[in-house]
Enzyme design. Structure first.
Site, short mmCIF file in Angstrom:
data_model
loop_
_atom_site.label_atom_id
_atom_site.label_comp_id
_atom_site.label_asym_id
_atom_site.label_seq_id
_atom_site.Cartn_x
_atom_site.Cartn_y
_atom_site.Cartn_z
N ASN A 7 31.91 37.76 41.37
CA ASN A 7 33.28 38.07 40.98
C ASN A 7 33.90 36.74 40.57
OD1 ASN A 7 35.93 38.75 40.81
ND2 ASN A 7 36.04 39.75 42.81
N ARG A 90 31.76 41.69 38.27
CA ARG A 90 33.03 42.42 38.21
C ARG A 90 33.79 41.94 36.98
NH1 ARG A 90 38.48 41.25 41.55
NH2 ARG A 90 39.65 43.01 40.73
N ASN A 208 46.89 40.87 47.64
CA ASN A 208 47.85 40.07 46.88
C ASN A 208 48.38 40.89 45.71
OD1 ASN A 208 48.16 37.60 48.25
ND2 ASN A 208 46.03 37.13 47.73
N GLY A 209 47.44 41.58 45.04
CA GLY A 209 47.83 42.61 44.08
C GLY A 209 47.88 43.92 44.83
N GLY A 329 46.93 46.46 53.81
CA GLY A 329 46.70 47.85 54.20
C GLY A 329 45.85 47.97 55.45
N GLU A 381 34.60 45.93 47.66
CA GLU A 381 34.38 46.03 46.22
C GLU A 381 32.97 45.55 45.85
OE1 GLU A 381 38.24 44.03 46.03
OE2 GLU A 381 38.55 45.10 44.16
#
Ligand code: ADP
Length: 394
Positions: A7, A90, A208-209, A329, A381
């Site tokens: 990534n 990614r 963060n996003g 979350g 991910e």
């Protein structure tokens, strides 16, 4: 089969080496601050955690250093680069061209380059990672997983903006959606947990996003990020939804340039703009100590999420589960509580004791009587990319 997941960001490379299909993590790490004086490399394998500082000028140098670590006689995990049969990359933006995981060809690389105009912070670094990996692992199959792919199923009524059709047809201005591998990974876990293929799930990715997806029968049908990763929820430094006329006002009456506005809304807004902090942990501590700005920011953050829960429950005409994932979350019981309170109208009832419990696994935190399941599911991910890459090459 050993699959290396890369990534690659504008100044960083995250990597994981995984054995598939056993899903065993062999090693993982992160190269940060590429191109700056004190780049750092973090490498974890066999219970060891190594942290080094180097001068790393480029992605090529960074990935070469990673390979040296992988091959190291003492802390390495492979004896030859050819042991890595697949490299999974990614890529953030695949526009309308990719709804599935794809083997990398020159056409695919051209498309990634083309979509750099839509994701200037992400696609160039992603492409750089691919080019370097092709050089270092010439025998490996190179596979790309797009963040936008999972959202290709969003129907026209949700993906189109109410602006002239020509802008959609000629310039591709529409909702693309992001964090797709995360939403796909946790929604699949939730579906398996519910044991129900036909399900109405809202996945809430708060890192963060931040973004939310309405997942109907396993497919993304609406999503809170849009043409770029700036719409929707309040994020660490991004405003999320605002009245676009504020931009005209800033430019016409307050002497902002367009670049200033972009920096303001992307880097100086969100939780940072409201409180002076972007890390939610700091904001929670300040709020507990009575800081009114931090208290309001937490409430605003949760209120925005609540509004999207309401609209997605309406979009799916029902709701079986909501899923919290990513750094905030998975870890912030405060945000989860603020989001779930006063949502009884939708059949959402949180169990406060379960909400406070910590664990790294999937857990159910709703009250027994809750019609809607409230789940916390750690995202992965990299594993999702490894699974998709493995499926593609087998
Ligand atoms: P990224 O989008 O960079 O992958 P992450 O998913 O790692 O981000 O999430 C980063 C966010 O998670 C930060 O805002 C951080 O404050 C928050 N976070 C991490 N751990 C906790 C915690 N224990 N409590 C509250 N927030 C947390």
């Amino acid at each position: 089969m050993k699959i290396l997941i890369i990534n690659s960001g504008s100044s960083s490379i995250k990597f994981q080496l995984m054995d598939m299909p056993s899903e065993k993590l062999i090693c993982s790490g992160l190269v940060e601050r590429i191109g700056y004086k004190n780049a750092t490399i973090n490498y974890k394998a066999n219970g060891e955690n190594l942290e080094q500082t180097h001068n790393i000028e480029s992605h090529k140098q960074g990935l070469k250093r990673v390979v040296e670590l992988l091959l190291d006689p003492e802390i390495g995990v492979i004896t030859h680069t050819n042991e890595i049969e697949v490299v999974g990359h990614r890529v953030v933006h695949g526009g309308n061209s990719f709804s599935d995981t794809t083997l990398i060809t020159s056409e695919v690389k051209e498309k990634i380059q083309e979509y750099a105009a839509l994701a200037p912070l992400h696609n160039p670094g992603n492409l750089e990672g691919i080019l370097v990996a092709e050089e270092i692992f010439p025998l490996a199959k190179q596979v790309v997983v797009f963040d936008t792919a999972f959202h290709q199923t969003i129907p026209a009524k949700a993906k189109r903006y109410a602006i002239p059709t020509s802008l959609y047809e000629e310039h591709g201005i529409q909702v693309y959606g992001f964090h797709g591998t995360s939403h796909q990974y946790v929604s699949e876990k939730a579906i398996a947990y519910l044991g129900k293929e036909n399900s109405k799930i809202i996945t809430i990715h708060l890192g963060n996003g931040c973004s939310m997806t309405a997942v109907l029968d396993g497919k993304s049908i609406d999503h809170s990020l849009g043409f770029t990763p700036s719409n929707g929820l309040i994020m660490g430094t991004r405003s999320g939804d605002i009245d676009h006329a504020i931009i005209f006002h800033l430019v016409n009456n307050l002497d902002y340039t367009l670049d200033d506005v972009k920096t303001l809304l992307t880097n100086q807004s969100g939780m940072l703009g409201l409180t002076g902090h972007m890390d939610l942990r700091d904001i929670q501590v300040e709020a507990e100590n009575g800081n009114k700005d931090c208290q309001l920011a937490l409430t605003m953050n949760a209120y925005r999420i609540k509004k999207y829960i309401g609209s997605y429950a309406a979009a799916m005409n029902g709701l079986d589960a909501i899923v919290f994932t990513a750094g905030i979350g998975e870890n912030s019981s405060v945000i989860r509580q603020l989001v779930c309170e006063d949502l009884e109208v939708f059949g959402i009832h949180l169990d406060n004791t379960k909400n406070e419990k910590r664990s790294g696994d999937l857990r159910e935190i709703n009250a027994d009587a809750s019609k809607v399941k409230i789940l916390v599911i750690p995202t992965n991910e990299e594993l999702e990319i490894a699974k998709q890459a493995f499926e593609l090459v087998n």
